[in-house]
Scaffold this active site. Structure first.
Site, mmCIF file in Angstrom:
data_model
loop_
_atom_site.group_PDB
_atom_site.id
_atom_site.type_symbol
_atom_site.label_atom_id
_atom_site.label_comp_id
_atom_site.label_asym_id
_atom_site.label_seq_id
_atom_site.Cartn_x
_atom_site.Cartn_y
_atom_site.Cartn_z
ATOM 1 N N LYS A 54 0.865 -1.187 0.000
ATOM 2 C CA LYS A 54 0.000 0.000 0.000
ATOM 3 C C LYS A 54 0.898 1.232 0.000
ATOM 4 O O LYS A 54 1.474 1.588 1.024
ATOM 5 C CB LYS A 54 -0.918 -0.013 1.225
ATOM 6 C CG LYS A 54 -1.981 1.073 1.230
ATOM 7 C CD LYS A 54 -2.932 0.889 2.404
ATOM 8 C CE LYS A 54 -4.042 1.931 2.366
ATOM 9 N NZ LYS A 54 -3.533 3.300 2.541
ATOM 10 N N ASP A 56 2.268 4.866 0.187
ATOM 11 C CA ASP A 56 1.866 6.026 0.980
ATOM 12 C C ASP A 56 2.143 7.290 0.168
ATOM 13 O O ASP A 56 3.174 7.931 0.306
ATOM 14 C CB ASP A 56 2.638 6.050 2.299
ATOM 15 C CG ASP A 56 2.041 7.036 3.297
ATOM 16 O OD1 ASP A 56 0.902 7.464 3.088
ATOM 17 O OD2 ASP A 56 2.723 7.371 4.282
ATOM 18 N N TYR A 163 -2.237 0.819 -10.149
ATOM 19 C CA TYR A 163 -2.664 -0.391 -9.444
ATOM 20 C C TYR A 163 -4.130 -0.734 -9.631
ATOM 21 O O TYR A 163 -4.607 -1.754 -9.130
ATOM 22 C CB TYR A 163 -2.363 -0.273 -7.945
ATOM 23 C CG TYR A 163 -2.980 0.908 -7.242
ATOM 24 C CD1 TYR A 163 -4.355 1.001 -7.039
ATOM 25 C CD2 TYR A 163 -2.181 1.950 -6.781
ATOM 26 C CE1 TYR A 163 -4.916 2.089 -6.397
ATOM 27 C CE2 TYR A 163 -2.733 3.045 -6.133
ATOM 28 C CZ TYR A 163 -4.100 3.105 -5.941
ATOM 29 O OH TYR A 163 -4.654 4.185 -5.308
#
Length: 513
Positions: A54, A56, A163
């Site tokens: 994930k 940031d 993504y």
């Protein structure tokens, strides 16, 4: 991020929802089991999930028409973002033209980020120029991409990992793995590393491996995302108002900081709820300066066992909300103060009442409590309600204190051409002028056409969030039909709803505007 009026707003074709969070292996297991039950899949069967880091950074969406970049926008509030196309074009990792075989129209979503090495270079330059440094790469990326001058954005050397996708004019694959390969073939870098997992142990194993080695990555991550590989499940699972059900994030443990609890203040919310707020000796966690933390309610203070003067551990729950975790009993000072809840409202001095079912101490003087009225007005103009640009918390307080607004109807009266006396008063307030007043009037007039659910949500009725408002609104054709239905409630408990009915009646007041 809050929308900046300097950029044009963009309505997302497909909402950019945020992901739900998990924090433990048990949380992830519960999510998997819940997903299987939703899909009516045998609990012993396996589901394939693609595990990926994930990133940031700053979420962005890119729309390509006939292979050409047509629009670049920020996530914003998930429904509306900001048009930052020129800044997007200055990022070298974002292609202006797609390559290979591409759909007629496709929306590519991903994360704009700044690598750790570029972040260090940027801060070194800023130190040499006697400029304030950025707290972390995420803030640097967000600040860079929302510059009004695209040349500044270009100079910051940002990256982009694709993504996901939003709107697409044709089918692009049956699995997430297939779609990622297509997106890569179009000319994008993908977030990495990733791993296809078929059970809980593999998913958590990937999480642990990345967590232990994340310092070797040249970009910041704050957890792992698990997405179902089979895309046919996505529509079946749908989403909540906030999050898709086909994916979940597994957040890394929050960074802890140690500080001292200086005092506890009591805030009055828009529904009268009294919330204790910890005043802390300032500390920095994850690049964010923290001075306060919510203590939620009386039970939470009792559970923590803290007193004023304690040395406390603080984390940012979900890497966002400051939260006190515990205290060090060995460091408790000889002179300390117990945290004592007030008997009277800090705002209006009305006696408070404890509501056992909600574990909340509340002020019931809704109509005359200043903090509640201001809270209701701030809620009324918020983005999920009437979404009036130029009326933030600061402006609402200023207008209220100068007797220019006292209830929602007054906001609409500000836009009337015959209110010259009010207009003169506003222009003479600090920070206001003819242009800002003109922009405010335009915003108020533009806000008047709202869907029923936004009107309902704007009223600030307890237990009526935007999701419930949407469900209710499906049963009514017009706001007027809904209001008449509510006003004609014949119930023994009508007195209990007195304040909410007063808010409903406000609709009639501003309806004439």
């Amino acid at each position: 991020a809050e929308l900046n009026s300097s950029f044009k707003k963009v309505q997302h074709l497909v909402p950019m929802l945020s992901l739900g969070n998990t924090f433990t292996k048990e949380d992830v297991e519960n999510y998997i089991n819940k997903t299987k039950r939703f899909l009516q899949i045998d609990s012993n069967s396996n589901l394939e999930f693609l595990a990926e880091p994930k990133i940031d950074g700053l979420s962005a969406t890119l729309i390509y028409k006939n292979g050409k970049l047509d629009l670049g926008a920020t996530r914003g509030d998930g429904k509306q973002g900001e048009n930052i196309t020129e800044n997007i074009k200055s990022i070298k990792e974002i292609p202006h033209y797609l390559v290979g075989k591409y759909p007629r129209e496709i929306e590519i979503r991903g994360e704009i980020y700044m690598s750790n090495s570029e972040f260090e270079k940027l801060n070194s330059i800023r130190v040499a120029q006697s400029l304030p440094v950025f707290a972390n790469p995420r803030n640097a990326a967000a600040g860079s991409v929302r510059q009004l001058d695209s040349q500044i954005t270009a100079s910051r050397k940002l990256g982009f990992f694709a993504y996901n996708w939003g709107f697409v004019s044709e089918n692009i694959g049956g699995t997430l793995v297939e779609v990622r390969e297509l997106i890569k073939s179009l000319g994008f870098n993908l977030n990495h590393p990733v791993e296809l997992c078929s059970n809980l142990d593999q998913m958590v194993g990937f999480y642990n491996k990345i967590y232990e080695n994340r310092s070797n990555l040249d970009f910041d991550i704050d957890g792992i995302v698990y997405k179902l590989n089979d895309i046919s499940y996505y529509d079946r699972l749908g989403s909540t108002d906030h999050s898709p059900r086909y994916a979940i994030s597994h957040k890394f443990p929050a960074e802890l900081g140690i500080t001292t609890l200086k005092d506890v203040k009591f805030q009055v919310g828009r529904t009268g709820a009294i919330t204790p707020v910890a005043e802390l000796v300032p500390l920095t966690i994850g690049g964010v300066r923290i001075k306060r933390a919510s203590l939620h309610n009386k039970d939470e203070i009792k559970r923590l066992g803290i007193v004023i003067g304690d040395t406390v551990s603080v984390k940012r729950a979900g890497d966002v909300i400051p939260q006190i975790v515990n205290y060090n009993p060995k460091l408790r000072p000889a002179k300390y103060k117990n945290i004592i809840f007030p008997e009277k409202c800090p705002s209006c001095n009305n006696y408070l009442q404890f509501e056992k079912e909600d574990k909340i101490i509340r002020c019931l003087n809704h109509a005359n409590c200043k903090e509640q009225i201001i809270g209701q007005l701030i809620h009324f103009v918020s983005r999920n309600a009437f979404n009036i640009d130029g009326l933030g918390e600061k402006q609402i307080i200023e207008l209220y204190n100068n007797n220019l607004i006292k209830e929602p109807a007054d906001i609409f009266s500000l836009a009337l051409p015959n209110e010259n006396s009010k207009h003169v008063l506003i222009i003479n307030l600090p920070g206001w002028g003819k242009l800002s007043l003109s922009n405010l009037i335009d915003s108020i007039n533009n806000s008047k056409k709202q869907t029923i659910e936004k009107v309902l949500y704007a009223l600030g009725i307890r237990h009526l969030g935007i999701g419930t408002a949407k469900l209710i609104s499906k049963n009514f054709k017009t706001s007027k039909e809904l209001i008449n239905r509510i006003l004609n409630i014949n119930d023994d408990n009508k007195e209990y709803f007195a304040q909410d009915l007063k808010l409903i009646k406000n609709l009639y007041n501003f309806g004439k505007y």
